[in-house]
Design a protein around this motif. Structure first.
Motif, mmCIF file in Angstrom:
data_model
loop_
_atom_site.group_PDB
_atom_site.id
_atom_site.type_symbol
_atom_site.label_atom_id
_atom_site.label_comp_id
_atom_site.label_asym_id
_atom_site.label_seq_id
_atom_site.Cartn_x
_atom_site.Cartn_y
_atom_site.Cartn_z
ATOM 1 N N TYR A 184 0.839 -1.206 0.000
ATOM 2 C CA TYR A 184 0.000 0.000 0.000
ATOM 3 C C TYR A 184 0.871 1.252 0.000
ATOM 4 O O TYR A 184 0.670 2.171 -0.795
ATOM 5 C CB TYR A 184 -0.886 -0.057 1.245
ATOM 6 C CG TYR A 184 -1.786 1.136 1.510
ATOM 7 C CD1 TYR A 184 -3.130 1.095 1.163
ATOM 8 C CD2 TYR A 184 -1.317 2.266 2.170
ATOM 9 C CE1 TYR A 184 -3.978 2.170 1.443
ATOM 10 C CE2 TYR A 184 -2.146 3.337 2.452
ATOM 11 C CZ TYR A 184 -3.481 3.282 2.092
ATOM 12 O OH TYR A 184 -4.312 4.345 2.367
ATOM 13 N N GLU A 185 1.854 1.295 0.908
ATOM 14 C CA GLU A 185 2.736 2.457 1.013
ATOM 15 C C GLU A 185 3.516 2.680 -0.276
ATOM 16 O O GLU A 185 3.669 3.812 -0.744
ATOM 17 C CB GLU A 185 3.699 2.279 2.190
ATOM 18 C CG GLU A 185 4.663 3.427 2.406
ATOM 19 C CD GLU A 185 5.951 3.303 1.605
ATOM 20 O OE1 GLU A 185 6.589 4.335 1.326
ATOM 21 O OE2 GLU A 185 6.308 2.158 1.248
ATOM 22 N N ARG A 186 4.023 1.588 -0.870
ATOM 23 C CA ARG A 186 4.825 1.724 -2.096
ATOM 24 C C ARG A 186 3.981 2.319 -3.218
ATOM 25 O O ARG A 186 4.416 3.256 -3.906
ATOM 26 C CB ARG A 186 5.374 0.367 -2.511
ATOM 27 C CG ARG A 186 6.121 0.399 -3.851
ATOM 28 C CD ARG A 186 6.701 -0.962 -4.206
ATOM 29 N NE ARG A 186 7.249 -0.944 -5.551
ATOM 30 C CZ ARG A 186 6.563 -1.262 -6.661
ATOM 31 N NH1 ARG A 186 5.290 -1.641 -6.559
ATOM 32 N NH2 ARG A 186 7.131 -1.230 -7.839
ATOM 33 N N ALA A 187 2.775 1.791 -3.409
ATOM 34 C CA ALA A 187 1.914 2.314 -4.474
ATOM 35 C C ALA A 187 1.506 3.761 -4.189
ATOM 36 O O ALA A 187 1.503 4.607 -5.087
ATOM 37 C CB ALA A 187 0.680 1.430 -4.622
ATOM 38 N N ALA A 188 1.156 4.037 -2.927
ATOM 39 C CA ALA A 188 0.759 5.403 -2.569
ATOM 40 C C ALA A 188 1.886 6.389 -2.830
ATOM 41 O O ALA A 188 1.648 7.501 -3.327
ATOM 42 C CB ALA A 188 0.347 5.445 -1.099
#
Length: 446
Positions: free
Chosen positions: A238-242
């Motif tokens: 989630y963090e990487r995509a965000a």
């Protein structure tokens, strides 16, 4: 004339095993230290490794345990922050069942449920392996593991052996599982309905895609929403995509390509981390509570300027905003963080009685918005008594959705082909009724 189509990307909340701390299903039950001796365990332990934990912000983390006269254990945790100061907190640990002395619970905040503290393995003199896991409605769990030592270092051989113990216990190598096969991520259907209610169509953003795949998708959609959830904002799919979409949005807006970004709850917290590049959240007692908004600069904001005067009055006087979070951006932190002060305008604040925290923001120079509260729940979720459904509460959902979708209408990205657009839409997936076992009435699983 062809109708203008607004396509929103909705970032999946749950991560695969790459997020490390988030897993489908209930907590595992690993074996613990036999004949655990709590007295021998007392003293100072230094953290060697951990699964990412948002409540630890610094380095040189250590815990000191002291046995108290009533049989409980005093816990003193300390860490070194990036500015050279020491951050510390004290709590109390206790054995819940005398027949299982290695299964403890620890509490740092009055009125908040205890957290598990299981000693899986220790020799008391050099190492300790600790595990904690919390269930969420039996649908997913969030766990943490720590390798501790009496000294600030351990040999690679010992660390390797402890990793093997974790793997055998089904913690680090635990596969992600949910009720049906190939369900490694989810989106609450209320976020989809929220956007669709204002005339947008939704494209789910799959986690763990390549940078090129994300760039292609970015150039095909008109905005992105980061939903709430329970994954790490520091290290997860989630963090990487965000982070990728946040950076692409900043670059696009700088060159005149208007691209809006919205964060709700965890998404709000993710935006604060991406902007400040620091884990700066504070604990607040704000899980399952509806609050009125204490407006600060809302009257001249982009977000609220189109709201009816009566609705603004109701928002300021009635508990219309649902809070389902335990971590918040304190106003004190905001006021002392130059990156956040320069980037975001605070539109409203709230308090849990102890900590005043930021509840609504919009960026000064970019169409980037965040709410620590949940605008989508009022109209579309019914599983919790804290969710208001009054006329003003429901209107709040639709006015927030209308504002953000109208922001996306200013963007003119589109898919290269109608076939590609059709394959990407959320319509290719069916929501599942989960209201009897989770906080969401319906959920899309991927």
């Amino acid at each position: 004339m062809t109708a203008f189509k607004v396509l929103f990307a909705l970032l999946l909340t749950a991560a695969t095993i790459d997020s490390q701390s988030f897993h489908g299903g209930k907590c595992p039950k690993p074996s613990v230290q036999e004949d655990f001796n709590v007295t021998k365990y007392m003293g100072t332990w230094y953290e060697i490794e951990k699964l990412p934990a948002v409540f630890e912000r610094g380095t040189c983390n250590q815990a000191t345990y002291s046995l108290q006269s009533d049989g409980t254990v005093k816990v003193h945790n300390a860490e070194l922050l990036s500015d050279g100061t020491i951050n510390s907190i004290e709590g109390v640990a206790k054995v819940k069942d005398p027949s299982q002395p290695a299964v403890l619970s620890v509490n740092f905040f009055k009125g908040v449920a205890d957290s598990p503290y299981w000693v899986l393995s220790t020799d008391y003199q050099s190492y300790s392996l600790v595990y904690s896991c919390s269930d969420f409605f039996g649908v997913f769990n969030i766990d943490f593991a720590w390798i501790l030592a009496r000294t600030r270092t351990l040999t690679e051989d010992v660390i390797k052996q402890l990793h093997e113990k974790l793997t055998a216990a089904g913690v680090l190598a635990q596969d992600v599982y949910l009720p049906q096969p190939n369900e490694t991520a989810y989106i609450a259907a209320s976020y989809v309905k929220f956007l669709e209610s204002a005339g947008a169509r939704v494209v789910p953003v799959m986690i763990n895609q390549t940078l090129e795949e994300y760039k292609t998708l970015f150039n095909s959609i008109n905005g992105i929403l980061y939903p709430g959830g329970g994954v790490s904002i520091v290290s997860s799919g989630y963090e990487r995509a965000a982070k990728i979409f946040y950076e692409l949005a900043i670059e696009a807006n700088k060159r005149g390509d208007y691209f809006p970004v919205w964060g709700t709850c965890l998404g709000f917290e993710q935006l604060m981390y991406l902007t400040s590049k620091k884990t700066i959240l504070a604990y607040t007692n704000t899980s399952g509570v509806a609050l009125p908004l204490n407006f600060t600069n809302a009257e001249d904001s982009r977000m609220f300027k189109g709201f009816p005067a009566q609705l603004m009055k109701d928002l300021a006087s009635e508990p219309l905003t649902v809070n389902s979070h335990k971590w918040s951006l304190g106003m004190l932190t905001y006021n002392t963080n130059e990156e956040l002060k320069k980037f975001y305008k605070v539109l409203s604040v709230n308090t849990d009685g102890n900590v005043e925290f930021v509840s609504t923001v919009e960026a000064y120079d970019y169409p980037i918005y965040g709410t620590q509260w949940h605008p989508e729940k009022n109209a579309f979720e019914w599983t919790r008594p804290s969710i208001p459904h009054s006329p003003s509460a429901v209107k709040t959902t639709f006015y927030m959705a209308e504002f953000f979708v109208n922001e996306a209408r200013k963007n003119f990205h589109k898919f290269e082909t109608e076939e590609g657009e059709s394959k990407a839409l959320i319509y290719n997936y069916n929501p599942v009724y989960t209201g009897t076992k989770s906080a969401f009435e319906q959920t899309y699983f991927f």
